[in-house]
Design a protein around this motif. Sequence first.
Motif, PDB file in Angstrom:
ATOM      1  N   SER A 162       0.841  -1.202   0.000  1.00  0.00           N
ATOM      2  CA  SER A 162       0.000   0.000   0.000  1.00  0.00           C
ATOM      3  C   SER A 162       0.873   1.247   0.000  1.00  0.00           C
ATOM      4  CB  SER A 162      -0.914   0.018   1.222  1.00  0.00           C
ATOM      5  OG  SER A 162      -1.750  -1.109   1.215  1.00  0.00           O
ATOM      6  N   GLN A 211      -7.219   0.539  -0.213  1.00  0.00           N
ATOM      7  CA  GLN A 211      -7.440  -0.642   0.617  1.00  0.00           C
ATOM      8  C   GLN A 211      -8.484  -0.345   1.686  1.00  0.00           C
ATOM      9  OE1 GLN A 211      -3.938  -2.123   2.588  1.00  0.00           O
ATOM     10  NE2 GLN A 211      -4.958  -3.987   3.221  1.00  0.00           N
ATOM     11  N   ASP A 262      -5.767  -1.511  -4.960  1.00  0.00           N
ATOM     12  CA  ASP A 262      -5.289  -2.048  -3.687  1.00  0.00           C
ATOM     13  C   ASP A 262      -6.334  -3.002  -3.127  1.00  0.00           C
ATOM     14  OD1 ASP A 262      -3.817  -2.548  -1.478  1.00  0.00           O
ATOM     15  OD2 ASP A 262      -3.561  -0.444  -0.873  1.00  0.00           O
ATOM     16  N   GLU A 263      -6.104  -4.276  -3.300  1.00  0.00           N
ATOM     17  CA  GLU A 263      -7.000  -5.326  -2.822  1.00  0.00           C
ATOM     18  C   GLU A 263      -8.460  -5.126  -3.237  1.00  0.00           C
ATOM     19  OE1 GLU A 263      -6.335  -6.913   0.966  1.00  0.00           O
ATOM     20  OE2 GLU A 263      -4.283  -6.164   1.137  1.00  0.00           O
ATOM     21  N   GLY A 315      -2.808  -2.840   6.645  1.00  0.00           N
ATOM     22  CA  GLY A 315      -4.141  -3.404   6.793  1.00  0.00           C
ATOM     23  C   GLY A 315      -4.118  -4.785   7.427  1.00  0.00           C
TER      24      GLY A 315
HETATM   25 MG   LIG Z   1      -1.983  -2.707   2.232  1.00  0.00          MG
END
Ligand SMILES: [Mg+2]
Lengths: 336, 237, 231, 371, 282
Positions: free
Chosen positions: B46, B88, B158-159, C136
């Motif tokens: 990220s 994300q 991002d994801e 995250g």
């Molecule tokens: Mg990340």
Amino acid sequence: MSNLSMAAAAPKVRTSTTPPVLVVVGIAVALVGFVLPWLGLPRNILSLLTSASMTAILATGVGFLVRQAGFSSFGHAAFYGGAAYLLVLMSVYTGLSGEAVVLLAPVIATLAAFALSFILLRTQGVAFSMLSLAIAQALFELMMRWRDLANGEDGLRMRLPREIFGLKLSFFQKADTMFLVSWSALIIIIVGLVLLSRSHFGTLTLAIKNNEERARFIGFRTLMPRAAIIALSGLIASIGGTLFALYNGYITPGLLHWSLSGEALIIAIIGGTRSVWGPALGAFLFVILRDFAGNYTTHWQSIVGLVLIAVVILLPSGASGAVSSLVNRIRGGRDV
Amino acid sequence: MSDTYMLEATGLTRRYGGFAALNNVSFKLRQGEIRGLIGSNGAGKSTCMDVLTGRGRNQQGTVCLNGQDISRLSERERRAVGLSRSFQKTNIFPELGIRQQVQLAARKAEFDNTEEVLAELSLTAIADRTASDVSYGDQRRVDLALALVGKPKLLLLDEPAAGLTIEESLAMARHLRNLAERWKLTILLVEHDMEVIFAICDRLTVLHLGEVLTEGLPDEVRANPEVIRAYLGSTFA
Amino acid sequence: MSLLELQNVHAAYGSARVLHGVSLKVEKGERVALIGRNGVGKTTVVNTCIGAARLTSGKVSFMTRVQKPIRAFRAARSGISIVPQGRRIVPGLTVRENLLLGSAPDRKGPWNLEAVFAMYPILRERADGLGTAMSGGQQQMLAIGRALMANPDLLILDEPSEGLAPVVVDELGASLVRLAEQGTAILLIEQNFGLIRSVGDRYYVMAKGSVVEDGRLSALTAEELKRHVSV
Amino acid sequence: ADATIKIGVATALTGAYGDLGQQVKRAVDFAVEEVNAKGGIDGRKVETQYQDTQAKADIARQQAEKLVNDGFTILTGSIASGEALGIAPMLERWDAVMMGTVPKADALTGAECSPRFFRANIPDYADAATVGTWLKEQSEKKWAIMGSDTAWGRNSGASFTKTASGLTRDIVAEGYAGLGTNDFAPYIQKILDSGAEGVWVALAGRDAINFAQQAKQFGLIDKLKVAGVSFVTDNTVKTLGDVSKGIYGIINYSSTLDTPANKAFVDAWAKKYPGTLPANFEGETYLGMQVLFAGIDKADSTSPEDIAEALEGIETDTIIGKISVRQADHQFVRGNFFGRIEDQDGTLRPVVATSVAADVAMPAADDACKL
Amino acid sequence: MLIQILNGLVYAGLLYIVSVGLVLIFGLRRVVNFAHGGFYMVGAYAGYTAAMVFGFWGGLIVAVLVLGLIGILLDYVVFRPLQNADHMVTVLVTFGILLVFEDVVQMIWGADTLSVLAPYPFDGTVQLGDILFPVYRLLVIAVAIAVALGLTLWLRFSRAGLYVRASSVDALTTGMQGVDTEKLSLSVVGLGTALAGLSGVIASPLLALSPSMGSSILIESFIVVVTGGLGSFAGAFIAALLIGQVHNLGIVYVPNVASMLPLLLMVVVLILKPTGFARSYS
Ligand SMILES: [Mg+2]
Ligand SMILES: Nc1ncnc2c1ncn2[C@@H]1O[C@H](COP(=O)(O)OP(=O)(O)OP(=O)(O)O)[C@@H](O)[C@H]1O
Ligand SMILES: Nc1ncnc2c1ncn2[C@@H]1O[C@H](COP(=O)(O)OP(=O)(O)OP(=O)(O)O)[C@@H](O)[C@H]1O
Ligand SMILES: [Mg+2]
């Protein structure tokens, strides 16, 4: 993706379009305003409505800033009172024509709002409120202490020629005629803001209010639009202040005091900031309530306080929110 | 494939205090390529996206897009030259309607296929709802829609499949592949869902502890014992 | 004894009705998976149990005690810990403080700071940094660790694999199984089949705000499972 | 002669000057009740209506206009000078007349004077004249000034400075504190550091109390000779108790005045408001009402224009003796007093020590006033 | 000069005790509590009246208890029902409460100003160098320091403190960890208003009592809270110190602009560092 993701719940649509009934009611109210002076109302009612419409303009400016940018200003008295002071000071100290003085006052106040916005925009939330309060309060102190200029707390009398814009000055100082002027100004401002909030600029500023960072990431400048909103809101407030000075012909530092800013914010919230017209509605309700309470008891302060608490708790989206959902219910729609 | 690179990132670095979240990372992307960026949690993926898009401060390294050095441009200006991203941590406009915000994002690029994007992300049915009122998974797709509209040249995701069902993830993968071909998109994809990664990526870059561990074709990476140990685990090896 | 039981639960956000009669039950030591597409109301089931969504009718009980009114802290005090969707790491607190926040001094069990640090060493490294300043996936570990700190009887996890690297998901699966073996019941809301299969025992499938099917995972083929999740 | 006489009182019933507004209200109520008990003025009953101004000029103006619109065209009640300054220019347009009994700004009977405005109380510049007579007899050479940072406080400070330098006294420190100042310690310390032997205080209301209380704690009141204007009031004494003992000051009115008319007034007052004596502003407001009623009687009309005309030059008996209303600026020409807070009959109260006759107490009218 | 700095400290101490309750309530409820000025005032009056029966110290205890109860009521009746509403709405309710309180106090105690003497044994003066200084003023400084220390230790090192800090940013998540956040906020808001009561009583031998005393100190304490960084105790402490000095030295050296200095200080701090001296609880 192949499959539709079905929402489980019945869609909760937040009405972005005003129901037509409201538009009709709005137009009717606007028109009724224009015939009021001919209905033979008692002088006191008319002069009350005149001051209320000026307060309404101020509150509209404050409410617009809340609605469109999410900033609760505690310093709009600086623009309202600032424009009033500019007008009176220019009328006393410069040889400018009456017309120029009246037009320049809000213009200068707006430019100041624009310039200040770059300082204000460094903060948000409560800090914004307090910063605006501090700036306004500093102006208050300045006018209070700079006695040679503005005569301190005793205030200053306006000196304008007997005639401006081809009209007698008394036209602007009598309730029945001035009401027409300030009512028109209010209506124009509200219509203008409604149009603005439906435009691209309206959506963009709302988006910036929601999530400034993402607005940048989808390719928009975010500083200027916010500065523009602050300046616009300052312009509106300063129009109210200009009208006030013209109508009263006498100004005092009370016009710059934080309690006036606070009052404007209270009015805006009571009226409801989700709609452009809410704060104006709030102003009429508030001014009339306060006058009414003041006529019957010296405990107007308690009454205003209690009503404020009650309204805010019972109608969390303000008077205008209550009106909207009432209209919706009458039309058989669901409560939104 | 041509020999010119669409994106050249050199020496990307970001430090938090003494700790380098991203340390001298370089890679190049060809036009039309879908590149997977994978790596364990905290590897710096990220952060790498942030540095590429100019988010936040104290970053070093150069980013060239089609030969133009964009390292000094702001987020907004990078978007204007064709760099777009999703986040994300969902990053949308909660009070705006879904269609409303997607249209807003499209506006700058004079892009008028917002309906198509909404449809392809299964957002049409809920497009008039306020974004804060839809489920988390739906919000993630709104985030993606904001990145997609406006036909960026380079898309950083991002994801995007996080929180989606396997079906949906694979559908999204197909969809991305499709878009990449139709719009001549270049994509940098961060994803922990290996099914998605192996389904659509042309090449993979693996980050570890802020540095590039390895780079190569999906099958090479998949077989790399270091990657298996540090990241993939048993399932995908 | 059922640790958590929902009987014909209807729930709403404001005036938007989301759940239309959900009944489910988690017994002591059970491993239950709750599956379904995006937006069917899985998170709302959890939210209803902590009062974040409004229960309009039906009953929610913790440890066979009917909850009325439903309050977030009662779940925790009844031995139910939650790893919420979106992690909800408390801003402004350090990693250590976030973990301590989860601990319940009057509940005994194997989990404490040391045990969590041993499971996720990165949390020890970052113990005195802000919880929100982590990646995250690291935050997801923190959320799981925080929930374990209370030594719960029932652990509810709302899409815990989201954002975790495959190895970490594997480890998570293994540690959840271990946890279950030690007697902690698990309610797992997931999209990741691998994790569902390795952890789950019973399952419920949700669609459009209600439970449409339930049974044992072992009786399902992979194909069937896939189909269920896509209804 | 059938219409009632309608007096509109726009005064500060709440807010920072709420206590002064309440004094005005008590005095007006008293005067009206008294005159109505006698059958009114020429058979006309007097009726009053109150509106709260919070001592804010803009609100005062709105409230005054409201009263006028309701037919209450005889106005009184302003506390702050700004209130009266805002209302005075409007009086002709509204066809109203106003009796000021509290505001002290010079401009009200100077540059901003109005044909419809009259003042019963004593303006700042006149107080200065009274100070002179007292200051002459004091031995202290070095003085400090502690004023309120308002037009009134600044004016008072300036006149004191002028009077003092005329008498070869030095001003060694000066401080002006904003309205509502909480902490006077820095001002007090400054005065103590300056080596002043006496201090002239022009503070009112809460500020006066705050200052006195804190000055006492720092020992300033015991060490220095303290004198002031609006400082030595019944209110200050009531609140401060022993702290205030020995403070000198200008007393515009005192219930201790030894005239038969005043004695009668004080007795009647104590009947209506048991346990109280008329305080400074209560006396002055009553005085204003006395003259106003005399004017109405003379005009034999309820028209504000007639009343204003009748008031000009009127001469009448009041609680402080015979006074006249000056034609040139509508200022009452009357005596002033200097006194000290003393123990009288077991209670502390401001006691008149020196009476200054009207010809000394009231300097000539300001040329700036053109009526 | 030294005495003036000491005077600045006294004022800073007073400002700090007033502000710290605001900080506490802001921290937990995210509400700028205008009613705080009202509570400060009511505290002073309650202390004044109770002191007639129980003496100054008894009055202090009564005022603190009464105000604590008012705070609990406030949280129960206002803050809790409005916790999901816009914060501005709650702020306005507190403003309404301030208006009502001012009026009610005026109804009960009248508009006249009242004064309170410094209690024994703090009613005298001490010799500092060649200057007499009121002992009571030193007591104010001591109380401020005690409050600061107590609160800091409590928030930093106790479990309850951790809960307060957590619940101030995310009440739901904190609740999910087994913390009864509603009970917690009852006690924290109660503590905040009790501090307002304490400050009112402590202030009364210094400042005269009047119904407007609350609003007159409110803005200054807002300045302290915002300059210090919203919700920050350490920040409020530093800001109070600074503003106390700026205020006092301003009056001594630049009397004409003194009243603007605290405002300008705040503006400058916010421009340089929009979050104030500190960011969150610290
Ligand atoms: Mg990340
Ligand atoms: N604000 C910050 N302050 C300090 N460290 C940070 C901050 N933000 C991120 N980090 C650290 O930088 C490292 C890289 O973080 P990053 O978010 O890029 O990881 P990631 O590869 O995206 O991981 P994930 O797959 O878990 O999302 C991590 O160790 C993280 O803890
Ligand atoms: N705050 C809210 N207000 C109104 N509606 C909501 C709100 N939150 C969720 N919803 C609606 O409730 C439904 C169920 O949402 P929920 O978050 O429970 O879904 P979910 O099954 O957890 O989905 P996901 O897999 O995406 O997390 C969705 O249709 C969503 O739009
Ligand atoms: Mg969910």
